[in-house]
Design a protein around this motif. Structure first.
Motif, PDB file in Angstrom:
ATOM      1  N   ILE A   1      67.696  38.667  34.485  1.00 55.52           N
ATOM      2  CA  ILE A   1      68.629  38.812  33.366  1.00 55.52           C
ATOM      3  C   ILE A   1      67.929  39.378  32.140  1.00 55.52           C
ATOM      4  N   ASN A   2      66.691  38.966  31.905  1.00 54.05           N
ATOM      5  CA  ASN A   2      65.957  39.422  30.724  1.00 54.05           C
ATOM      6  C   ASN A   2      65.243  40.760  30.918  1.00 54.05           C
ATOM      7  N   GLY A   3      65.362  41.346  32.104  1.00 52.14           N
ATOM      8  CA  GLY A   3      64.746  42.651  32.330  1.00 52.14           C
ATOM      9  C   GLY A   3      63.261  42.600  32.597  1.00 52.14           C
ATOM     10  N   ILE A   4      62.753  41.429  32.930  1.00 53.88           N
ATOM     11  CA  ILE A   4      61.335  41.299  33.271  1.00 53.88           C
ATOM     12  C   ILE A   4      61.113  41.847  34.679  1.00 53.88           C
ATOM     13  N   LYS A   5      62.074  41.590  35.551  1.00 53.38           N
ATOM     14  CA  LYS A   5      62.100  42.155  36.900  1.00 53.38           C
ATOM     15  C   LYS A   5      63.403  42.920  37.056  1.00 53.38           C
TER      16      LYS A   5
END
Length: 183
Positions: A126-130
């Motif tokens: 969700i946070n764009g880390i993956k």
């Protein structure tokens, strides 16, 4: 083609090799700064990422006299690309969070719907880390009735753009030439 990096894979590679990945790493560092307060996994990732950032800066940017105009232009271009990716991911995150609220779903329940069991992994997605998988994004689109164009990034690498433009030129197809502006 890579339009978004998976920070853990990036860290496993052991170095930053170009300006775009440097800019992406800088954005990821800011995201991880917030997440690291809540989870030691993110704190460890951030420390490793910061080491890579520092090594790249010392290798590429340390000697101000050696920095060329071309290097500055490459840096500005990479910053714009990375920022447009960040904005896209933030908008997608906001859309998904609104839908979770609308359907009274927790992040953990959302993870179960997508087949992911780890709360940490869902937070990373969700946070764009993956990056989400394409299948995840299709499920989200169908489940929440979200236009897939709001979920799937439409960025092309410079390498891919160049290949497409070269091929369009070789094919000499007028209709395709008009479309090359979208790249």
């Amino acid at each position: 083609m890579k339009t978004h990096f998976d920070i853990e894979k990036f860290i496993a590679a052991g170095s930053i090799n170009n300006e775009l990945d440097y800019e992406r790493a800088m954005i990821a560092d800011r995201k991880l700064r917030l997440l690291a307060k809540e989870n030691s996994h993110f704190k460890d990732l951030r420390n490793k990422l910061r080491d890579l950032i520092e090594e790249y800066e010392n290798r590429v940017w340390k000697d101000a006299k050696a920095i060329s105009w071309a290097q500055m232009q490459e840096s500005e271009k990479a910053e714009k690309i990375a920022e447009s990716e960040r904005v896209f991911i933030q908008k997608r995150k906001n859309i998904i969070q609104r839908k979770l609220k609308e359907f009274s779903l927790t992040q953990a329940e959302f993870g179960l719907l997508l087949g992911h069991k780890s709360k940490t992994h869902m937070s990373e997605l969700i946070n764009g880390i993956k990056p989400f998988t394409l299948q995840d994004l299709i499920v989200i689109s169908i489940l929440f009735d979200i236009d897939v164009n709001l979920l799937v990034p439409r960025f092309l690498s410079d390498e891919k753009r160049t290949k497409i433009k070269t091929t369009i030129s070789l094919l000499d197809k007028e209709k395709l030439k008009a479309n090359e502006l979208i790249f």
